[in-house]
Each structure stands twice: as C-alpha cells, then as structure tokens.
Design a protein around this motif. Sequence first.
Motif, short mmCIF file in Angstrom:
data_model
loop_
_atom_site.label_atom_id
_atom_site.label_comp_id
_atom_site.label_asym_id
_atom_site.label_seq_id
_atom_site.Cartn_x
_atom_site.Cartn_y
_atom_site.Cartn_z
N ALA A 46 -72.36 -57.55 -33.57
CA ALA A 46 -72.67 -56.25 -34.15
C ALA A 46 -73.68 -55.50 -33.30
O ALA A 46 -73.56 -54.28 -33.10
N TYR A 47 -74.67 -56.20 -32.77
CA TYR A 47 -75.69 -55.58 -31.92
C TYR A 47 -75.04 -55.01 -30.66
O TYR A 47 -75.30 -53.87 -30.27
N VAL A 48 -74.18 -55.80 -30.03
CA VAL A 48 -73.51 -55.35 -28.81
C VAL A 48 -72.60 -54.16 -29.12
O VAL A 48 -72.58 -53.17 -28.38
N ALA A 49 -71.88 -54.21 -30.24
CA ALA A 49 -71.00 -53.10 -30.61
C ALA A 49 -71.80 -51.83 -30.87
O ALA A 49 -71.39 -50.74 -30.44
N ARG A 50 -72.95 -51.93 -31.56
CA ARG A 50 -73.79 -50.75 -31.81
C ARG A 50 -74.30 -50.17 -30.50
O ARG A 50 -74.32 -48.96 -30.31
N ARG A 51 -74.70 -51.04 -29.58
CA ARG A 51 -75.20 -50.57 -28.29
C ARG A 51 -74.09 -49.87 -27.51
O ARG A 51 -74.32 -48.82 -26.91
N GLU A 52 -72.89 -50.43 -27.52
CA GLU A 52 -71.77 -49.80 -26.83
C GLU A 52 -71.44 -48.45 -27.47
O GLU A 52 -71.13 -47.48 -26.77
N GLN A 53 -71.50 -48.36 -28.80
CA GLN A 53 -71.24 -47.10 -29.50
C GLN A 53 -72.28 -46.05 -29.12
O GLN A 53 -71.94 -44.90 -28.86
N ARG A 54 -73.55 -46.46 -29.07
CA ARG A 54 -74.61 -45.51 -28.68
C ARG A 54 -74.41 -45.04 -27.24
O ARG A 54 -74.58 -43.85 -26.94
N ALA A 55 -74.02 -45.95 -26.35
CA ALA A 55 -73.78 -45.57 -24.96
C ALA A 55 -72.62 -44.59 -24.87
O ALA A 55 -72.67 -43.60 -24.12
N PHE A 56 -71.56 -44.83 -25.64
CA PHE A 56 -70.41 -43.93 -25.66
C PHE A 56 -70.82 -42.56 -26.16
O PHE A 56 -70.46 -41.53 -25.57
N GLU A 57 -71.59 -42.51 -27.25
CA GLU A 57 -72.02 -41.23 -27.82
C GLU A 57 -72.94 -40.48 -26.85
O GLU A 57 -72.84 -39.26 -26.72
N THR A 58 -73.81 -41.19 -26.18
CA THR A 58 -74.70 -40.57 -25.20
C THR A 58 -73.90 -39.94 -24.07
O THR A 58 -74.16 -38.80 -23.65
N GLU A 59 -72.90 -40.66 -23.57
CA GLU A 59 -72.06 -40.13 -22.49
C GLU A 59 -71.24 -38.94 -22.98
O GLU A 59 -71.08 -37.95 -22.26
N ALA A 60 -70.73 -39.00 -24.21
CA ALA A 60 -69.96 -37.88 -24.76
C ALA A 60 -70.84 -36.64 -24.88
O ALA A 60 -70.40 -35.52 -24.55
N ARG A 61 -72.10 -36.81 -25.33
CA ARG A 61 -73.01 -35.67 -25.41
C ARG A 61 -73.31 -35.10 -24.03
O ARG A 61 -73.35 -33.88 -23.84
N ARG A 62 -73.51 -35.98 -23.05
CA ARG A 62 -73.79 -35.53 -21.69
C ARG A 62 -72.62 -34.69 -21.16
O ARG A 62 -72.82 -33.60 -20.62
N GLN A 63 -71.40 -35.20 -21.35
CA GLN A 63 -70.23 -34.48 -20.87
C GLN A 63 -70.05 -33.16 -21.61
O GLN A 63 -69.68 -32.14 -21.01
N SER A 64 -70.32 -33.17 -22.91
CA SER A 64 -70.20 -31.95 -23.70
C SER A 64 -71.17 -30.88 -23.22
O SER A 64 -70.81 -29.70 -23.07
N ARG A 65 -72.42 -31.29 -22.96
CA ARG A 65 -73.41 -30.34 -22.44
C ARG A 65 -73.01 -29.80 -21.07
O ARG A 65 -73.20 -28.62 -20.77
N GLU A 66 -72.45 -30.69 -20.25
CA GLU A 66 -72.03 -30.27 -18.91
C GLU A 66 -70.92 -29.23 -19.00
O GLU A 66 -70.94 -28.21 -18.31
N VAL A 67 -69.94 -29.48 -19.86
CA VAL A 67 -68.84 -28.53 -20.02
C VAL A 67 -69.34 -27.23 -20.63
O VAL A 67 -68.93 -26.14 -20.22
N ALA A 68 -70.25 -27.32 -21.60
CA ALA A 68 -70.80 -26.10 -22.21
C ALA A 68 -71.54 -25.27 -21.17
O ALA A 68 -71.42 -24.04 -21.16
N ALA A 69 -72.28 -25.93 -20.29
CA ALA A 69 -72.98 -25.19 -19.23
C ALA A 69 -71.99 -24.53 -18.28
O ALA A 69 -72.18 -23.38 -17.87
#
Length: 100
Positions: A46-69
């Motif tokens: 569960a810990y590893v899955a939560r960490r992977e989910q947070r990493a995925f969400e962080t990357e999705a936010r980064r890409q979203s901000r990049e596209v918005a810019a």
Amino acid sequence: MPRTTSHPKAENFNFRIDPALKAAFTAATRADERPAAEVLRDFMRAYVARREQRAFETEARRQSREVAALACDPVSDEAQVLRELDALFEEDDFQDEWTA
C-alpha cells in the motif's frame, strides 16, 4: 536441487521495533486471524502504491502546467487546438447535442 518455481526467492526484512508496539501489533493481527508478516507485506504494498500514485499525480500536474503555459502563446499548437475547440462549441449543431 534446481528451483521448480518461477517466483523469486523471498528476502528477509529485519528492523527494530518497540516491544509494546510489537505486542499490540501481534495481538491485533491475531484478533484478525491474519499472520503479522502478511499484514506487514500489505502495508508495504500500500505504501509503494500510494507513492507511485503521488508520483503519477505530480507528473500529470507538471505536464498540465506545461501545456497551459504553451497554450498562452497565441502561435503555439496548443493555442490553435483550443481555438478549434472553441469554434466547435460555438456551432449550433454541436451545442444542441450538449444542451438537449
């Protein structure tokens, strides 16, 4: 003797723990009729899955901000796609499908 299973060998994970916490944890797992090791493995998964989910969400936010810019630049491909989408939303036929 050769191994007959495709599963990798299990590894041990040794760590120090407060005796009171160990006793409470052991009592809790016994009450649930589950082996303590199984519960610990579940916690680890569960810990590893939560960490992977947070990493995925962080990357999705980064890409979203990049596209918005990029979309703020009027000559960018992203801005052109947004203009095309706006034009589609303004068409009567298309709007009727969404408002019906």
